[in-house]
Write a protein that holds these residues in place. Structure first.
Motif, short mmCIF file in Angstrom:
data_model
loop_
_atom_site.label_atom_id
_atom_site.label_comp_id
_atom_site.label_asym_id
_atom_site.label_seq_id
_atom_site.Cartn_x
_atom_site.Cartn_y
_atom_site.Cartn_z
N THR A 1 0.80 -1.04 -0.07
CA THR A 1 -0.14 -0.09 0.34
C THR A 1 0.82 1.17 0.04
OG1 THR A 1 -1.51 -1.11 1.22
CG2 THR A 1 -1.74 1.34 1.16
N VAL B 1 -3.86 10.25 -2.42
CA VAL B 1 -4.12 8.97 -3.46
C VAL B 1 -3.65 7.76 -2.68
CG1 VAL B 1 -3.45 7.84 -5.69
CG2 VAL B 1 -3.72 10.48 -5.36
N LYS C 1 -3.08 3.73 -3.20
CA LYS C 1 -2.95 2.68 -4.07
C LYS C 1 -2.46 1.23 -3.28
CE LYS C 1 -1.05 5.19 -7.97
NZ LYS C 1 0.22 5.26 -8.75
N SER C 2 -3.32 0.50 -3.66
CA SER C 2 -3.08 -1.10 -2.83
C SER C 2 -3.53 -2.22 -3.58
CB SER C 2 -4.08 -0.90 -1.33
OG SER C 2 -3.77 -2.28 -0.76
N GLY D 1 -6.93 -1.56 -5.35
CA GLY D 1 -7.13 -0.64 -6.32
C GLY D 1 -6.37 1.01 -5.99
N VAL D 2 -7.02 1.90 -6.86
CA VAL D 2 -6.44 3.29 -6.73
C VAL D 2 -7.69 3.93 -6.13
CG1 VAL D 2 -5.73 5.38 -7.48
CG2 VAL D 2 -4.84 3.32 -8.60
N THR D 3 -7.51 4.78 -4.99
CA THR D 3 -8.60 5.39 -4.29
C THR D 3 -8.23 6.95 -4.07
OG1 THR D 3 -9.56 3.55 -3.16
CG2 THR D 3 -10.11 5.69 -2.32
N GLU D 4 -9.03 7.86 -4.63
CA GLU D 4 -8.64 9.26 -4.35
C GLU D 4 -9.43 10.14 -3.69
OE1 GLU D 4 -8.73 11.47 -8.29
OE2 GLU D 4 -6.75 10.20 -8.84
#
Length: 301
Positions: free
Chosen positions: A2, A26, A28-29, A86-89
């Motif tokens: 992560t 942001v 990312k994991s 996934g990618v979380t903003e």
């Protein structure tokens, strides 16, 4: 794995006091992430340092030279929970407001010096269970004053002769060569976004000239009521003439001020940031003559 990063919406990362700093955190994991909350902290401070040559003199109060806090704001942007794979903003907005301090009632411009540093950061921390280390991300941003009206023009014109200069590199004035130079600075009240301009002319010189240089110097003073340390250090130097320049011909002076290493001239209770301009003429035997011009830097149109 992560990762955590901070991205600001404004590409320049330059802000004025009173504006809102907007961006996204942001995450990312490659798997779901359980956490105890995401917290943003905005910090701004002035870090002062006594030069090593004065450390012994000021040992008695060196511990009192503590960082000066200009802004310290925190907010939780995500409560405890789970972030999906996934990618979380995660968007955020934080108002940029200073708090009164010994440095003044508001924020100071970002400045990277030798003994005085003014820096602003946004930090994000993701707290996790005791089995996992917290994740942290840091993003620096820059503070500038809003442009004010231009200061008055203060041109300086002077003759540089053996009787007028501050000399170094020779045992006495008797060993100086005979010379007569004319220097002109268009104004010593300078806008940070505009170049410093002027000219220098060699009217007469009994020896060959090796180089003519224009030097920008910062003068940083810091301390407390027990005493102050004042140090001058070079920011940048520009060679404006190489070799034995032609006599009676104007040599233009032009210097663009570097970002971050200069700021508006600043005076507070605990420190001062001032600037000077040196015109140096180096003769063939490396003898050096220097004319010094204190300058006032402003953030103006």
């Amino acid at each position: 794995m992560t990762t955590l990063t901070i991205s600001l919406k404004r590409p320049s990362k330059v802000y004025h006091e009173g504006e809102v700093i907007a961006g996204v955190v942001v995450v990312k994991s490659n798997s779901d992430v359980r956490h105890e909350g995401l917290v943003l902290v905005m910090e701004g401070s002035v870090n002062l340092q006594i030069s090593s040559k004065n450390a012994g003199i000021f040992d008695a109060f060196s511990n009192s030279i503590k960082p000066i806090t200009l802004v310290n704001t925190s907010m939780e942007i995500v409560p405890a929970g789970k972030i999906p794979v996934g990618v979380t903003e995660i968007p955020f907005e934080m108002p940029l407001r200073g708090r009164p301090s010994s440095a003044g009632p508001g924020l100071l411009e970002t400045y990277h010096g030798v003994f005085v540093n003014v820096m602003y950061t946004i930090q994000c921390s993701m707290k996790r269970s005791f089995l996992n280390k917290p994740l942290n991300a840091v993003c620096q941003f820059f503070v500038q004053y809003k442009h004010q009206d231009p200061g008055p023009l203060k041109p300086v014109r002077c003759e540089i002769t053996p009787a007028s200069i501050r000399a170094s590199g020779a045992p006495s004035r008797a060993s100086m060569p005979n010379f007569q130079l004319y220097a002109e600075i268009d104004t010593t009240v300078c806008a940070l976004d505009k170049p410093i301009t002027g000219k220098i002319r060699v009217d007469d010189c009994s020896v060959q000239i090796k180089s003519i240089e224009l030097q920008l110097v910062r003068v940083e003073t810091c301390g407390s009521t027990e005493g102050y340390s004042r140090d001058a250090t070079e920011i940048q130097i520009i060679q404006v003439g190489e070799g034995d320049v032609c006599r009676s011909r104007d040599v233009p002076l032009y210097m663009v001020l570097p970002r971050l290493f200069t700021c508006p001239t600043t005076t507070t209770t605990n420190f001062k940031i001032e600037f000077e301009l040196n015109i140096s003429v180096i003769f063939e035997d490396d003898y050096l003559v220097t004319e010094n011009f204190p300058i006032l830097l402003l953030r103006c149109r």
